[in-house]
Enzyme design. Structure first.
Site, PDB file in Angstrom:
ATOM      1  N   ALA A  71       0.839  -1.205   0.000  1.00  9.40           N
ATOM      2  CA  ALA A  71       0.000   0.000   0.000  1.00  9.40           C
ATOM      3  C   ALA A  71       0.873   1.254   0.000  1.00  9.40           C
ATOM      4  O   ALA A  71       1.984   1.251   0.524  1.00  9.40           O
ATOM      5  CB  ALA A  71      -0.909  -0.001   1.216  1.00  9.40           C
ATOM      6  N   GLY A 116       0.995  -5.673   0.611  1.00  4.44           N
ATOM      7  CA  GLY A 116       0.077  -5.800  -0.516  1.00  4.44           C
ATOM      8  C   GLY A 116       0.749  -6.294  -1.784  1.00  4.44           C
ATOM      9  O   GLY A 116       0.108  -6.925  -2.626  1.00  4.44           O
TER      10      GLY A 116
END
Length: 265
Positions: A71, A116
């Protein structure tokens, strides 16, 4: 390179025959997933899901030292609580977009695949890594948890205790150990992850597109079911291919000792 289609500023789709490359292209930020980039990944996956020509998807990065660092924490830092909550479905749609692709998917990972970034790779069916690869889910070290599927995908890959150790320690794992633990599936020659992933994709894409999608559906839907229920899932998937044009062509090509020309239906 084949023709290239852009989705926003940071995502590209490149075609290599029936193998399609989904390219993470935000090199200045090591492919950190901003809201804009998340929307682009989701849009590209939505388009590919309905693309009958795409038999295999390979996820790659244009950054030589990173697949994706997760992220965009700079962006996150600027969010109010309300904005963070509003952004959540946008972020989720990127990860589920990759996870729900109906055809086989391969991640070509090089350098850092963290948080992520590793979750995008885990959303693929097979992970090919460069020797430079470093993977990990460090979310608890910044006060969150893996939220792109990591707490669910990692234990399905490596078992509950191993996933717990990796997620709770937030540690980073280099390529050789990652291969040993099953965090990645293949370690390519140096600098060769993308080439190897595309070659593996081409070998897969030579097979029946109807068969590939049905096999993926059976693998995914059957996972976690007891054996009897899983075999019913397999039977249902078999019935979708049994009377397909691909099956008729596959059997005919085998008997005529020639390469099949798949109708893809």
């Amino acid at each position: 390179m084949g023709d290239e289609q852009r989705y926003g500023e940071h995502v590209a789709v490149r075609r290599h025959g029936h193998v399609v490359e989904l390219v993470l292209d935000r090199p200045k930020a090591m492919n950190a997933v901003s809201s804009e980039m998340a929307r682009s990944i989701a849009a590209a996956c939505a388009a590919l899901s309905g693309d009958g020509d795409a038999r295999v998807v390979v996820v790659t990065s244009t950054h030589e030292k990173a697949f994706c660092v997760g992220a965009d924490l700079k962006e996150r830092n600027s969010f109010s609580d309300a904005e963070l909550l509003r952004q959540r479905p946008t972020a989720r749609a990127a990860y589920t977009g990759v996870l729900d692709l109906p055809m086989p998917t391969i991640a070509a990972v090089n350098g850092f695949a963290l948080g992520g970034g590793f979750e995008l790779a885990l959303s693929c069916d097979v992970i090919v890594a460069d020797p430079s690869t470093v993977v990990g889910l460090p979310e608890v070290s910044v006060g969150v948890i893996p939220g792109g599927g990591g707490t669910q995908l990692l234990p399905r890959r490596v078992g509950a205790a191993r996933a717990a150790e990796l997620i709770f320690s937030a540690r980073r794992v280099e390529a050789a150990e990652a291969r040993e633990l099953g965090l990645v599936d293949l370690v390519a020659a140096e600098g060769g992850a993308r080439t190897e992933a595309l070659a593996l994709g081409a070998r897969m894409a030579a097979n029946s597109p109807v068969g590939l999608r049905a096999a993926k559906r059976a693998l995914r839907l059957g996972h976690g079911l007891d054996l009897r229920a899983g075999l019913e899932v397999e039977d249902a998937a078999w019935r979708t291919v049994a009377f397909s044009g691909d099956r008729a062509e596959g059997v005919a090509a085998f008997n005529e000792k020639r390469k099949p020309q798949w109708p893809g239906e």
